[in-house]
Write an enzyme that holds these catalytic residues in place. Structure first.
Site, PDB file in Angstrom:
ATOM      1  N   LYS A 122       0.981  -0.884  -0.447  1.00  0.00           N
ATOM      2  CA  LYS A 122      -0.420  -0.152   0.293  1.00  0.00           C
ATOM      3  C   LYS A 122       0.864   1.295   0.119  1.00  0.00           C
ATOM      4  O   LYS A 122       1.562   2.189   0.892  1.00  0.00           O
ATOM      5  CB  LYS A 122      -0.913   0.253   1.521  1.00  0.00           C
ATOM      6  CG  LYS A 122      -1.927  -1.075   1.248  1.00  0.00           C
ATOM      7  CD  LYS A 122      -2.639  -1.308   2.858  1.00  0.00           C
ATOM      8  CE  LYS A 122      -3.465  -2.592   2.693  1.00  0.00           C
ATOM      9  NZ  LYS A 122      -4.449  -2.267   4.281  1.00  0.00           N
ATOM     10  N   VAL A 138       8.486   0.392   8.599  1.00  0.00           N
ATOM     11  CA  VAL A 138       7.885   1.430   7.374  1.00  0.00           C
ATOM     12  C   VAL A 138       6.800   1.810   7.865  1.00  0.00           C
ATOM     13  O   VAL A 138       5.754   0.712   8.117  1.00  0.00           O
ATOM     14  CB  VAL A 138       8.163   0.462   6.270  1.00  0.00           C
ATOM     15  CG1 VAL A 138       7.711   1.791   5.184  1.00  0.00           C
ATOM     16  CG2 VAL A 138       9.909   0.125   5.932  1.00  0.00           C
ATOM     17  N   LYS A 157      -4.988   5.848   2.866  1.00  0.00           N
ATOM     18  CA  LYS A 157      -5.507   6.038   4.105  1.00  0.00           C
ATOM     19  C   LYS A 157      -4.679   5.851   5.305  1.00  0.00           C
ATOM     20  O   LYS A 157      -4.850   6.498   5.909  1.00  0.00           O
ATOM     21  CB  LYS A 157      -6.363   5.067   4.648  1.00  0.00           C
ATOM     22  CG  LYS A 157      -5.695   3.390   3.642  1.00  0.00           C
ATOM     23  CD  LYS A 157      -5.140   2.606   4.849  1.00  0.00           C
ATOM     24  CE  LYS A 157      -3.938   1.839   4.829  1.00  0.00           C
ATOM     25  NZ  LYS A 157      -3.373   0.730   5.501  1.00  0.00           N
ATOM     26  N   ASP A 196     -10.709  -0.014   5.035  1.00  0.00           N
ATOM     27  CA  ASP A 196      -9.340   0.530   5.599  1.00  0.00           C
ATOM     28  C   ASP A 196      -8.880   1.281   6.610  1.00  0.00           C
ATOM     29  O   ASP A 196      -8.424   1.532   7.456  1.00  0.00           O
ATOM     30  CB  ASP A 196      -8.779   0.401   4.466  1.00  0.00           C
ATOM     31  CG  ASP A 196      -7.409  -0.728   4.781  1.00  0.00           C
ATOM     32  OD1 ASP A 196      -7.069  -1.049   5.581  1.00  0.00           O
ATOM     33  OD2 ASP A 196      -6.602  -0.521   3.561  1.00  0.00           O
ATOM     34  N   ARG A 200       1.057   0.967  12.217  1.00  0.00           N
ATOM     35  CA  ARG A 200       2.032   2.006  12.766  1.00  0.00           C
ATOM     36  C   ARG A 200       1.880   3.200  12.336  1.00  0.00           C
ATOM     37  O   ARG A 200       2.814   4.794  13.346  1.00  0.00           O
ATOM     38  CB  ARG A 200       3.553   1.838  11.231  1.00  0.00           C
ATOM     39  CG  ARG A 200       3.375  -0.319  11.915  1.00  0.00           C
ATOM     40  CD  ARG A 200       4.618  -0.360  10.995  1.00  0.00           C
ATOM     41  NE  ARG A 200       4.689  -0.587   9.518  1.00  0.00           N
ATOM     42  CZ  ARG A 200       4.029  -1.466   9.174  1.00  0.00           C
ATOM     43  NH1 ARG A 200       3.872  -2.463   9.629  1.00  0.00           N
ATOM     44  NH2 ARG A 200       3.735  -1.366   7.822  1.00  0.00           N
TER      45      ARG A 200
END
Length: 340
Positions: free
Chosen positions: A109, A280, A192, A245, A256
């Site tokens: 993503k 990440v 998102k 999502d 994260r």
């Protein structure tokens, strides 16, 4: 294809490991590629990925390797689950070794910086004429490996890709829905991440449920506004790969990006936060990329602009919030075209 397929998952992070484990549990010959040889050998021997998913036993049928060529040999499906910053490099490396009739799937993503290409578009450039799909949705790796009930979306213009990926991934706890808007599904997954940082900041500032509801709704409006201007189907953003999502990522500290926002809201610097998080956080890079694209196209995205000011222009969070709340008040909903 037979019922038992040969599947390669490239990327030994949390999500790559979780989906490889599902595929192996479904009875497919599954190979998980990790870049680091020592890590791969340790995970193969210990049947666990202690760096990303500590404490969860991996299926005995899952083969973990650092040999990229061997992992994709004779594969029916090749899945790329690496960070967006290294996606093109891995795609280019593996391109000569992907079998002619293999399906190639992206679960990453993110958006490539200079080109504003999504990951499946990079696959088209690097791999040529292959069947491509995108898997995206409200999917935390930790909950997938715990066999929590989860829904995801396979997006492709090829019916054969949709049917194959549903066969490979679907289980009693993992349900795969179909969508033909590959661009929209992929764009939703990338955008998102930005808004998870915003809602994390709001939580750190002690904002309540009213604020959360406003931010989620306005975030969906911004996502849809940009996506439709770029050619995506706005209806895609009402599904799992859009609002689903968005809700997941913006309301849980398993995200994260949410944790990045929360830490910044508590006064930590961006560099300090990224160093501490150890994985990440795609949203940080995406903020810059999307801000530039929105400015170029003249798309109104005040949350993206405000977040960019906080992260990269040194502005105070409360100053930015005040500016957002006292700006011109537009209509909530365009009755012809949806949320504004």
């Amino acid at each position: 294809m037979t019922n038992s397929l040969r599947v390669a998952v490239l990327g030994g992070g949390s999500f790559g490991t979780a989906i490889a484990n599902i595929i192996a549990a479904n009875g497919h010959h599954t190979y998980l590629w990790m870049r680091d040889e020592d890590r791969a050998e340790k995970c193969q021997f210990e049947r666990e990925n202690p760096e990303y998913l500590p404490g969860y036993k991996l299926n005995d049928n899952l083969e973990i390797t650092s040999d990229l060529v061997a992992s994709v040999a004779d594969a029916d499906v090749v899945t790329l689950s690496v960070p967006s910053q290294s996606f093109r490099e891995v795609a280019r490396r593996v391109a000569p070794h992907i079998p002619e009739n293999a399906i190639v799937l992206s679960t990453t993503k993110g958006i490539e910086g200079e080109s504003f290409l999504l990951m499946s578009q990079i696959l088209e450039q690097e791999l040529g004429n292959v069947r491509i799909g995108v898997l995206s949705g409200p999917n935390f790796a930790k909950e997938i490996i715990q066999n929590q009930f989860t829904g995801s979306v396979i997006a492709s213009e090829h019916d054969s890709v949709i049917q194959c990926i549903q066969q490979v991934f679907a289980s009693k706890t993992f349900r795969i829905y179909a969508n033909t808007d590959r661009y929209g599904v992929e764009l939703g997954g990338a955008l998102k991440n930005i808004y998870a940082i915003v809602t994390g900041m709001a939580a750190a500032l002690g904002c309540g449920s009213n604020t959360q509801a406003m931010l989620l709704t306005r975030s969906l409006a911004e996502m849809t506004r940009l996506a439709t201007a770029l050619g995506a189907n706005g209806m895609t953003f009402l599904g799992l790969a859009g609002v689903g999502d968005l809700i997941l990522t913006c309301t849980s500290d398993l995200s994260r990006n949410y944790r990045v926002g929360y830490a910044i809201g508590k006064g930590e610097s961006l560099a300090q936060v990224l160093d501490n998080i150890g994985q990440v956080a795609e949203g940080v890079n995406t903020v810059k990329i999307v801000k530039d694209k929105a400015d170029e196209m003249g798309i109104y995205m005040p949350l993206v602009t405000g977040l960019h000011e906080v992260l990269f222009e040194g502005k105070d969070i409360l100053e930015v919030v005040t500016g957002l709340m006292t700006g011109a008040m537009a209509s909530d909903v365009d009755m012809q075209g949806g949320v504004q």
